[in-house]
Motif scaffolding. Structure first.
Motif, PDB file in Angstrom:
ATOM      1  N   LEU A   1       0.845  -1.192   0.000  1.00 18.25           N
ATOM      2  CA  LEU A   1       0.000   0.000   0.000  1.00 18.25           C
ATOM      3  C   LEU A   1       0.881   1.242   0.000  1.00 18.25           C
ATOM      4  N   SER A   2       0.356   2.342  -0.559  1.00 20.05           N
ATOM      5  CA  SER A   2       1.086   3.600  -0.599  1.00 20.05           C
ATOM      6  C   SER A   2       0.107   4.751  -0.456  1.00 20.05           C
ATOM      7  N   ASN A   3       0.595   5.842   0.121  1.00 21.47           N
ATOM      8  CA  ASN A   3      -0.246   7.044   0.197  1.00 21.47           C
ATOM      9  C   ASN A   3      -0.137   7.876  -1.078  1.00 21.47           C
ATOM     10  N   GLN A   4       0.662   7.412  -2.031  1.00 19.10           N
ATOM     11  CA  GLN A   4       0.821   8.108  -3.304  1.00 19.10           C
ATOM     12  C   GLN A   4      -0.106   7.473  -4.339  1.00 19.10           C
ATOM     13  N   ASN A   5      -1.093   8.241  -4.791  1.00 18.23           N
ATOM     14  CA  ASN A   5      -2.058   7.688  -5.732  1.00 18.23           C
ATOM     15  C   ASN A   5      -1.403   7.154  -6.997  1.00 18.23           C
ATOM     16  N   HIS A   6      -0.353   7.809  -7.455  1.00 16.15           N
ATOM     17  CA  HIS A   6       0.276   7.372  -8.698  1.00 16.15           C
ATOM     18  C   HIS A   6       1.036   6.056  -8.526  1.00 16.15           C
TER      19      HIS A   6
END
Length: 1146
Positions: A897-902
């Protein structure tokens, strides 16, 4: 105290005029997003330990966002842990499933796996199976010797006198260029009808044998016709053997003349190019025809050896190497005035596939120069054979010398090293056409119990580089019954399509005598062989009682695996055995080396070890505990091992005697129940003999249901253990739906699905529509999530698999999910086991948003916390996602998971492909450890053939000096060209392809190769950790912390300001490799043992038959005319495309 890391309001590209050396103050932020300035260097701070940085970098009262403090990030980590645990407790149903098992305690029994008893029983069953083949072998060998002894040699035998089934007849009749069509063969070939037989994976005829004769042997020769005549009687013995043991597969007699007679009859699998199959070059024949060998090959590279002669020598050495097996040891040297090894090997090395490859490549680099010095060559060879400080065969010792001729007999060398005992045999090979006196070469061979051969052209190479085996067979024949011992081979690919097999071999001796009172014949007639398919041996091992991670394996005296779940060659080449070492089949460590040595020595043993194992998809490595138990398989060279995890000591055995309950549970397998109870995948196991297999699970389930409507779970044609366990698990997982899943709203927690998989073979996915996107293996034992969950406590996250070369994930609603699974551990009467795995499938996009919230400073769900104009705030993963990178990475280093949408479409990729700088820092700070290994069973795209010039391959092009040298014209160079031309007219590919290419493998699409694998796993760091990525102006702070009870690492880092500090990228994907350096490996060879018996000497051996050469002096006029024809009139042939075609072996 806060650590300032970003200043609000400053322009991003240029430096802030008010920024301090460590930016703590700056212009007051205006409304809108916070932007960060470029940072000046911080060299002083980088010298300080990371944990001291936080208090030192304080800036009280700064109106700025600061990098989160350690206790803040620990708080976020706890929130993440609690959220994951809460969802799994509510929806996973671990506790509820435990209760369901206990409520149904009367429907199953807990059985125990007793390793010692299990492994001894399996070893006994394998011994019994092989012993039946041994008895059949002995009947065949005895019969063959008697038939040949009673046979009367016929000098005037004709082709039309012999009636047999020629296995290659159909292919040759279709080929207008075949040998028989060209010669107008008069051989009476039987025309047979065949029936499909699933045991042979082929069409066969049980009433006849088939005969295969190598392409380069004339079928109408007197020797071959007599061989066909007496071996015909074997047909009845083959048939009787099958009557006594219907499980027998191929029965084969490989003759020393090259004839192969096998039963039952089936057409030969001829490749598209020249069929160069010769039984005498097969590993099973070589092993049966002679004892192990220590061989030194010495090659004359003096100046007189040039052009075609040197090429012939190189090819001859390569063909000679192909007659050696893994029981043999070899070295190759070139000599002129001095001798030196052609490769990096300075002593005898095992003749395995990889070492022989090194030799073959090195031989191609030999260059002719200097003068001939036989003494240097032989002294080097004898020194090699006398070196007792290395591992070697310690049986037959021999020197093979390839030369174009010479006058020196080096008698003083033989007197010093080999006489009077003559323990080393000397074989000499006169290569090329020349006018040298060959008497010295003949004398060397005859004086040292060897043989003299001539190789005038390329067509003579194969036959003359293998006939030395007849000489080595003499002591075996003279030893009589003592040498009649069955040997079992390595694993190899069968030439007729059986797949992987082992072969029992028994030599067949010539028992005739030349006359009354004459010496006993000392020729080997051939080798008898009987194949055993590996699948037949696997059927004797426990199927599903060992659990998903338990298995049986077996190794031979070389340490090569006979059985192992990781024995999966992607391509097979019937010319070479499948030699996968036990330490390459698993991840090597000292404990396994000790186990391997004990097994090779034939000992019994048991050992519990902590070791590393690869996941089924080879992306992960887990540290696990395993129990190894092993025993020898008597009467063979094999040893059997059993591997059990501690949690597989016990297993469940269903006891569904209540037929009403059977019917009730069975109904939950019907597709009509899926809408309410969830979709059911059943493992494609062999539940009943009449069950039709299918790769499509829906079709397999349909076949299963149709069969169950005809038979009961207690039917004798069915595996009652498998059926009862399957039906029990169907009912148990349905109760999980009823008690837990059906009443829950999955959307509330952004779940795409919930699921349960069991040892019994059930995978239930809820709701039914989620099955459309279910991509896991329906066999739980072959599903990576299932096996890893059993080996790891807590929750195991599995992101979708992404390859760096493939396009990113297509994020669509309800399509991309992340599996989270955990094992269900039962404790029943003090016995612990793990019969099932449960889990959920997270919606990627929704959980990425939730991840931001959980790793933020929100105090409630409604609004994110904002930093006021005059206040000081810590950055978080939600508000400051343009400045702060927050990710969850799993234990293999893959993005979850990442907080960066891209980055959402990069979930499942190795994190180094997402942020190489940060992943390297995590590795360097011991959050991850790397494990590298080699896959020796990989398949690679074929290398395009290189063309070094326009001339046809293999054709000797004379130089100007050759034209001016009259000796060249009168020598055999032109004559050799003539022979090569004639050979090429029949076998066109000799001009265009190496012999090995002609035999080839299927269509040259893929070839065997070595791949280097790299996996990452959690290192020793288990606590919260802060650090700086030192990169001058581009330095970054980061924090990393393991999430308790998961396989996740929570990482918070400043986003990089610039890219000039891009460090080396860590690689995880497989890469093509030459494997470990062979020159280094041979200095520390792995432990092995040769066969227990050796037949290399017999006092009564008659060595008078040692080869006599004959030369044919060509006419000068003919040679001149021929050479002009070749040089001026022979048009270049178009280069054909050569396809390598893998066949298999008999």
């Amino acid at each position: 105290m806060a650590v300032p890391a970003r200043t609000c309001g400053a322009s991003r590209p240029g430096p802030s005029p008010t920024a301090l050396p460590w930016p703590g103050r700056g212009p007051q932020p205006g409304p809108g997003a916070c932007r960060r300035p470029s940072r000046p260097p911080r060299p002083l701070l980088l010298l300080l330990p990371p944990l001291l940085l936080l208090p030192l970098l304080a800036a009280p009262g700064a109106s700025a966002y600061s990098f989160p403090q350690q206790h803040t990030m620990q708080h976020w980590a706890r929130r993440l842990e609690q959220e994951i645990d809460g969802v799994m407790r509510i929806f996973g149903g671990v506790q509820q499933l435990r209760e369901i098992y206990k409520d149904n305690r009367n429907l199953f029994e807990v059985q125990e796996n007793e390793p010692q008893k299990l492994v001894e029983k399996v070893a006994g069953d394998i011994e019994s199976l092989l012993d039946r083949k041994v008895q059949a072998l002995k009947r065949l060998a005895d019969a063959a010797e008697n038939f040949q002894k009673a046979h009367r040699w016929q000098d005037n035998i004709k082709e039309e006198d012999i009636l047999y089934y020629d296995a290659k007849a159909d292919a040759e009749l279709d080929d207008p260029e075949s040998e028989d069509v060209e010669r107008g063969s008069k051989v009476s070939t039987l025309r047979l009808d065949f029936v499909e037989d699933s045991n042979f994976k082929n069409k066969v005829n049980y009433s006849y044998t088939a005969v295969q004769i190598p392409t380069d042997i004339y079928k109408g020769s007197t020797v071959i016709l007599n061989e066909l005549n007496w071996t015909e009687a074997l047909e009845n013995v083959f048939i009787e053997n099958r009557r006594q043991d219907p499980t027998l597969l191929w029965q084969v007699f490989g003759s020393a003349t090259g004839v192969t007679r096998y039963y039952p009859a089936t057409p030969w699998r001829a490749p598209k190019k020249i069929d160069l199959y010769d039984v005498r070059r097969r590993p099973w024949y070589i092993q049966g025809a002679s004892s192990p060998k220590d061989m030194v090959i010495i090659v004359d590279v003096s100046g007189s050896v040039s052009g075609l002669t040197l090429k012939l020598m190189k090819t001859s050495v390569c063909e000679m190497l192909d007659t050696l097996s893994d029981d043999d040891y070899v070295n190759v040297a070139s000599f002129n005035e001095k001798a030196q090894p052609v490769s990096c090997f300075t002593h005898l090395v095992q003749a395995n596939v990889r070492n022989k490859k090194v030799f073959k490549e090195a031989v191609q680099g030999m260059v002719a120069k200097g003068t001939t010095g036989y003494k240097a060559g032989f002294e080097y060879a004898f020194d090699q054979l006398q070196n007792s400080n290395i591992t070697r065969a310690n049986c037959n010792k021999m020197i093979m010398m390839f030369t174009d001729g010479g006058e020196d007999r080096v008698q003083d060398v033989f007197e010093k090293y080999n006489w009077p005992n003559r323990t080393v045999r000397v074989f000499t090979f006169s290569v090329g056409q020349h006018n040298y006196d060959v008497t010295p070469l003949q004398w060397m061979a005859c004086a040292n119990k060897g043989y003299y051969f001539e190789i005038p052209s390329i067509g003579a190479i194969r036959i003359n580089t293998q006939e030395y085996l007849d000489v080595l067979g003499r002591p075996m024949v003279l030893a009589g019954k003592e040498a009649k011992q069955v040997q079992w081979t390595n694993v190899y690919e069968d030439a007729l399509g059986l797949g992987l097999v082992v072969t029992g071999t028994l030599p067949v001796f010539n028992l005739t005598q030349d006359g009354p009172g004459e010496k006993k014949n000392q020729l080997i007639l051939g080798v008898m062989g009987i194949d055993v398919a590996l699948n037949d041996i696997k059927r004797l091992t426990p199927n599903y009682t060992l659990g998903a991670n338990g298995y049986v394996f077996a190794i031979d005296l070389n340490g090569y695996v006979l059985l192992h779940p990781n024995l999966k060659p992607q391509t097979t080449n019937f010319r070479e055995p499948v030699t996968l070492d036990f330490l390459d089949a698993e991840l090597e460590d000292e404990n396994k080396e000790e186990i391997r040595r004990s097994m090779i020595d034939g000992n019994k043993g048991h050992k519990q070890i902590r070791t590393l194992v690869k996941s089924l998809d080879e992306r992960y490595v887990d540290e696990v505990v395993r129990n190894y138990t092993w025993v020898p398989i008597r009467s063979t060279n094999y040893s059997l091992g059993l591997v059990l995890p501690p949690y597989s000591t016990f297993y469940l055995q269903a006891n569904l005697s209540d037929q009403i309950l059977q019917v009730k549970y069975f109904e939950f397998l019907l597709p009509s129940s899926f809408e309410s109870e969830g979709h059911v995948f059943i493992a494609p196991r062999e539940y009943c003999k009449d069950l039709n297999a299918s790769d499509n699970n829906t079709e397999f389930l349909k076949n299963f249901i149709e069969l169950m409507e005809k038979v009961t779970p207690d039917s004798k044609q069915c595996n009652n253990f498998l059926l009862h366990n399957l039906i029990l698990d169907t009912g148990i997982t349905q109760q999980l739906v009823e008690r837990v899943w059906r009443d829950q709203d999955l959307n509330t927690y952004s779940l795409l699905a919930v699921f349960a998989a069991t040892d019994g073979g059930i995978t239930r996915v809820f709701p039914n529509k989620a099955a459309e996107d279910w991509t896991e293996n329906p066999e739980p034992f072959n599903a990576s999530f299932y096996r890893r969950s059993l080996d790891n406590r807590g929750y195991v996250f599995k992101p979708p698999h992404q390859d760096a070369l493939l396009r990113p994930l297509e994020l669509e609603n309800d399509t991309v999910g992340i599996l989270v699974s955990t094992a269900v551990e039962l404790s029943l009467g003090g016995r612990s086991l793990r019969p099932a795995v449960v889990g959920v499938k997270l919606d990627l996009e929704a959980w990425a948003e939730k991840f931001k919230v959980l790793a933020s400073n929100r105090t409630h769900q409604d609004q994110p916390q904002k930093c006021g104009p005059s206040s000081h705030c810590e950055m978080d993963c939600e508000v400051n996602n343009e400045d702060l990178l927050c990710v969850l990475i799993d234990d293999g280093g893959f993005l979850v998971l990442s907080n960066q949408n891209h980055q959402w479409d990069q979930v499942g990729r190795f994190f180094s492909e997402v942020d190489a700088n940060l992943m390297l820092a995590l590795y360097n700070n011991s959050f991850y450890t790397r494990k590298e290994s080699y896959d020796y069973q990989a398949a690679c795209a074929p290398q395009p053939p290189g063309n070094l010039g326009a001339a046809p391959r293999g054709v000797f092009v004379p130089t100007i000096a050759d034209f001016l040298n009259l000796a060249w014209w009168t020598s055999a160079a032109a004559w050799s060209l003539f022979q090569q031309l004639l050979y090429g007219l029949i076998y066109h590919s000799w001009f265009h392809a190496d012999p090995t290419e002609a035999e080839g493998s299927p269509e040259a699409r893929e070839s065997s190769c070595v791949m280097k694998q790299t996996q990452y796993y959690f290192g020793s760091v288990n606590a919260s950790y802060n650090a700086i990525i030192d990169c001058g102006n581009c330095s970054r702070l980061f924090h990393a912390q393991r999430l308790t009870n998961t396989n996740l690492l929570f990482v918070v880092a400043e986003k990089p300001l610039c890219s000039q500090c891009e460090a080396g990228r860590l690689l995880q994907k497989e890469t093509h490799s030459d494997g470990p350096e062979q020159c280094e490996l041979v200095q520390r060879p792995r432990y092995r043992r040769g066969p227990h018996i050796c037949f290399d000497y017999n006092a009564t051996e008659d060595t008078s038959d040692c080869g006599r050469g004959a030369s044919f002096p060509p006419s000068l006029g003919v040679l001149v005319s021929l050479q002009l024809l070749l040089l001026l009139g022979l048009p270049p042939r178009p280069q054909p495309q050569v396809h390598a075609h893998a066949s298999s072996r008999v």
